[in-house]
Design a protein around this motif. Sequence first.
Motif, PDB file in Angstrom:
ATOM      1  N   UNK B  55       2.478 -26.140 107.658  1.00  0.00           N
ATOM      2  CA  UNK B  55       1.934 -25.054 106.850  1.00  0.00           C
ATOM      3  C   UNK B  55       3.060 -24.159 106.346  1.00  0.00           C
ATOM      4  N   UNK B  56       3.992 -23.852 107.265  1.00  0.00           N
ATOM      5  CA  UNK B  56       5.117 -22.994 106.877  1.00  0.00           C
ATOM      6  C   UNK B  56       5.925 -23.647 105.767  1.00  0.00           C
ATOM      7  N   UNK B  57       6.216 -24.947 105.941  1.00  0.00           N
ATOM      8  CA  UNK B  57       7.034 -25.644 104.950  1.00  0.00           C
ATOM      9  C   UNK B  57       6.351 -25.612 103.582  1.00  0.00           C
ATOM     10  N   UNK B  58       5.035 -25.846 103.582  1.00  0.00           N
ATOM     11  CA  UNK B  58       4.315 -25.865 102.310  1.00  0.00           C
ATOM     12  C   UNK B  58       4.297 -24.493 101.658  1.00  0.00           C
ATOM     13  N   UNK B  59       4.004 -23.471 102.466  1.00  0.00           N
ATOM     14  CA  UNK B  59       3.890 -22.135 101.882  1.00  0.00           C
ATOM     15  C   UNK B  59       5.251 -21.601 101.469  1.00  0.00           C
ATOM     16  N   UNK B  60       6.329 -22.171 102.034  1.00  0.00           N
ATOM     17  CA  UNK B  60       7.672 -21.750 101.628  1.00  0.00           C
ATOM     18  C   UNK B  60       8.124 -22.495 100.384  1.00  0.00           C
ATOM     19  N   UNK B  61       7.393 -23.528  99.992  1.00  0.00           N
ATOM     20  CA  UNK B  61       7.774 -24.358  98.849  1.00  0.00           C
ATOM     21  C   UNK B  61       7.317 -23.678  97.554  1.00  0.00           C
ATOM     22  N   UNK B  62       8.280 -23.234  96.717  1.00  0.00           N
ATOM     23  CA  UNK B  62       7.874 -22.523  95.498  1.00  0.00           C
ATOM     24  C   UNK B  62       6.974 -23.356  94.596  1.00  0.00           C
ATOM     25  N   UNK B  63       7.168 -24.670  94.608  1.00  0.00           N
ATOM     26  CA  UNK B  63       6.320 -25.516  93.761  1.00  0.00           C
ATOM     27  C   UNK B  63       4.868 -25.473  94.226  1.00  0.00           C
ATOM     28  N   UNK B  64       4.681 -25.440  95.571  1.00  0.00           N
ATOM     29  CA  UNK B  64       3.307 -25.377  96.081  1.00  0.00           C
ATOM     30  C   UNK B  64       2.688 -24.013  95.761  1.00  0.00           C
ATOM     31  N   UNK B  65       3.500 -22.970  95.926  1.00  0.00           N
ATOM     32  CA  UNK B  65       2.965 -21.632  95.619  1.00  0.00           C
ATOM     33  C   UNK B  65       2.611 -21.536  94.144  1.00  0.00           C
ATOM     34  N   UNK B  66       3.488 -22.064  93.273  1.00  0.00           N
ATOM     35  CA  UNK B  66       3.172 -22.073  91.840  1.00  0.00           C
ATOM     36  C   UNK B  66       1.890 -22.841  91.573  1.00  0.00           C
ATOM     37  N   UNK B  67       1.715 -23.927  92.321  1.00  0.00           N
ATOM     38  CA  UNK B  67       0.535 -24.759  92.076  1.00  0.00           C
ATOM     39  C   UNK B  67      -0.741 -23.988  92.416  1.00  0.00           C
ATOM     40  N   UNK B  68      -0.662 -23.083  93.398  1.00  0.00           N
ATOM     41  CA  UNK B  68      -1.846 -22.284  93.710  1.00  0.00           C
ATOM     42  C   UNK B  68      -2.166 -21.333  92.560  1.00  0.00           C
ATOM     43  N   UNK B  69      -1.115 -20.865  91.880  1.00  0.00           N
ATOM     44  CA  UNK B  69      -1.336 -20.001  90.723  1.00  0.00           C
ATOM     45  C   UNK B  69      -1.992 -20.801  89.590  1.00  0.00           C
ATOM     46  N   UNK B  70      -1.485 -22.011  89.379  1.00  0.00           N
ATOM     47  CA  UNK B  70      -2.057 -22.881  88.342  1.00  0.00           C
ATOM     48  C   UNK B  70      -3.538 -23.120  88.621  1.00  0.00           C
ATOM     49  N   UNK B  71      -3.815 -23.431  89.863  1.00  0.00           N
ATOM     50  CA  UNK B  71      -5.150 -23.669  90.406  1.00  0.00           C
ATOM     51  C   UNK B  71      -6.069 -22.483  90.106  1.00  0.00           C
ATOM     52  N   UNK B  72      -5.596 -21.276  90.417  1.00  0.00           N
ATOM     53  CA  UNK B  72      -6.417 -20.089  90.196  1.00  0.00           C
ATOM     54  C   UNK B  72      -6.583 -19.822  88.703  1.00  0.00           C
ATOM     55  N   UNK B  73      -5.477 -19.939  87.948  1.00  0.00           N
ATOM     56  CA  UNK B  73      -5.543 -19.657  86.512  1.00  0.00           C
ATOM     57  C   UNK B  73      -6.496 -20.632  85.827  1.00  0.00           C
ATOM     58  N   UNK B  74      -6.395 -21.896  86.208  1.00  0.00           N
ATOM     59  CA  UNK B  74      -7.251 -22.913  85.597  1.00  0.00           C
ATOM     60  C   UNK B  74      -8.720 -22.600  85.878  1.00  0.00           C
ATOM     61  N   UNK B  75      -9.012 -22.262  87.147  1.00  0.00           N
ATOM     62  CA  UNK B  75     -10.395 -21.953  87.509  1.00  0.00           C
ATOM     63  C   UNK B  75     -10.884 -20.724  86.748  1.00  0.00           C
ATOM     64  N   UNK B  76     -10.022 -19.711  86.639  1.00  0.00           N
ATOM     65  CA  UNK B  76     -10.438 -18.483  85.967  1.00  0.00           C
ATOM     66  C   UNK B  76     -10.731 -18.707  84.487  1.00  0.00           C
ATOM     67  N   UNK B  77     -10.078 -19.684  83.883  1.00  0.00           N
ATOM     68  CA  UNK B  77     -10.326 -19.948  82.465  1.00  0.00           C
ATOM     69  C   UNK B  77     -11.505 -20.905  82.296  1.00  0.00           C
ATOM     70  N   UNK B  78     -11.469 -22.011  83.035  1.00  0.00           N
ATOM     71  CA  UNK B  78     -12.418 -23.078  82.741  1.00  0.00           C
ATOM     72  C   UNK B  78     -13.826 -22.733  83.229  1.00  0.00           C
TER      73      UNK B  78
END
Lengths: 428, 296
Positions: B55-78
Amino acid sequence: MNLTRRSVLGIGGLAAAATLSACGSNSGLGGSSSSAPASGAASAGGVTLAQWYHEYGEAGVKEAVEKYASEYTAATVQVKWNTGDYGKTLAAQLLTDDVPDVFEVEQGGSLDMIRAGQLADLTDLIAPVKDDFNDAVMKRFTFGDKVHGIPQTIDMQLLYYRPSVLKAAGVNPPTTFEELVTAANAVATGDMGGFFAGNDGGIGILGTLLVWASGHTQLDDARTQAAFLTDDFYAALSAYRSFFQTKGLLKAASAEWHSGAPFVNGETAMQWGGLWSLPDIVAAHGEDVGVLPFPKIGAGGRPAVPFGAFGACVAAKGKNVEAAKDFVKWLWIDQTEKQVDFSNSYGTHIPARKSLVAKAGKLASGPGAEAAKLVAECGYANDIMWSGPLGETYSANVSNIVKDGKDPKEAFAGFAEQVAAELEKLKA
Amino acid sequence: MTRHRGGLWFAAFTAPFAVGLLIFVYVPIVWSAWLSLFEARSTLTPTKFVGFENYQALLADPLFRDSLVVFAAFALVIVPLTYVCSLGLALLLNGLKWGQAFFRSVFFIPTAVSYVVAALVWRFGFFPGTRFGLVNSLIRSLGGESVNWLGGGNNLYWVALVSVRLWLQSGFYMILFIAGLQRIPPETYEAAALDGAHGWRVLRYITLPQLRATSAAVIMLLLINAFQAFDEFYNLLGSIGSYPPYGRPPLVHLYLTALGGGQQNLGMGGAGTMILASIIVLFGLAQNWVLNRGRR
């Protein structure tokens, strides 16, 4: 069209793309099928071996490997032709008790497979003829002094160019990255791009090439840290960023880099592509085709081409490990004629053994002959410990630098630590 | 006696589903949770316990954190966009005096198209960056220049991502809304008409409140679908062996880092799945809370 062979060459070892788009003509239509062995059961001594292949795109490969198997007399060999995402199917099957006895694996076995003890040690099998195999491939296939796969055939990528177009623009075939940029911009017109390496601006496929072509390797010899985070490397990235902003780099074409179509259609004067496209390209442009490695970049640079090879492996927990090893030895070491047939009769590939290259007709002259030399002279492949997460972060950084103009040094800040930590974990 | 037999029938009908649910849903969830606490590479029965390291490794990974933003942004639009479009279509069709069945089918048909196929049509037919892509041809015929839709360096890839999903799923939710609309008693509208209500007021005070149950279901389904987005992203933006850092939802990221290249980092994959599952559960609870609050 040959999907999975291409994916062998995927950057970052991320050959995950079996369902991907651009390869419509090889989308794995039709299910997996097992073929009954042709050899009589009587001659088989009661042993039955299961042999797995991924789906080769070229017509005739399936029939060829079935024929090879049927000619083996010491055991009955049942070939299974796996359509779809072979890598995932195989990895999942190897976790079960019902494993295939013999199967092909990209680059002769993944770190995970070796670590999990899924692959039988084939070091002794290949030892007598090891020196005859392509050195670069053998180096990649050896891990901790052991070999777990026998190289079957070699695929590679290279730069295609149209000599006539370059000549008309008054430029020479590029031997340095600066010359590539100059040449690409000199030949680019509204209708024809200069250099094409994918609809992502070439980042996906050329990303790790920048490590090799700027004179570095991915990891140090002990595999404890990244070995390329130098000013030369950062300068190479900045140079690519500048190239990206010129019209010389074609950023969109009718197909991806792994198809020869953009080059064939005259959409670009130079293209990064695969050796597998050579027949199509020669058919379209005849003599007007030249091939080059990716040119050296920066003062310490050197030309580079990536290669990939499938290796024949034996399941360590199979029921007939010795019989399986015998079969692998027979097919991929003893039967040299079959090996030449496999490389040369279906598409263009390079035989894994040096002594057989001369026997492959398509590599006898012209661009094919040039290409065959390149792997031995300047062939590179992803390090076995260059894992998925490292490859992902690496290409994300490159993308941020090239497309969004981020400072290379800043983008790679912290990467050294990530690599060291990941390697530590992989070694544990 | 009848009650006893009723119980048997109940068991006979529900057991297959319950067993399927247990084997294919609950066991994997629990197994993933367990795997996520281990260093599990190429094994389903790991032995090296690492606690929350994955969990720590994933949450420290900027790509994974960015992906959560993409995830939220996509949901908020679609989610709102599909909601509005499918409700709009439903209202339009529901008022039609003739041809309703025809148009209902026309709008519903895209639902039957595979996400992969549609993504490929969008990628190679409508939105390639070449001069001969459909949209670029149109732009060029109007005197503009070719646009590199999916190549990055801009945010235009969202146009393709959002439009393909909108086209694919609006028809399905339109059907749900039509079903909901047809359950609203006509007397309600008649009464409202007698009271002089029309247009927006009818929609605001009668139609929407009456559709509350349908809306709740639609929004929940839309959210879950948006969070599970994979196919169109992967097929629009991915190339063999590579996927750009932008427009990368978490499932694509996990697929590439935990399962890419024949590797099987099941511990990491399990940790990612747990994080995503908890986000979906949190969204679901929040939505429930908001809707219930509105009801009081």
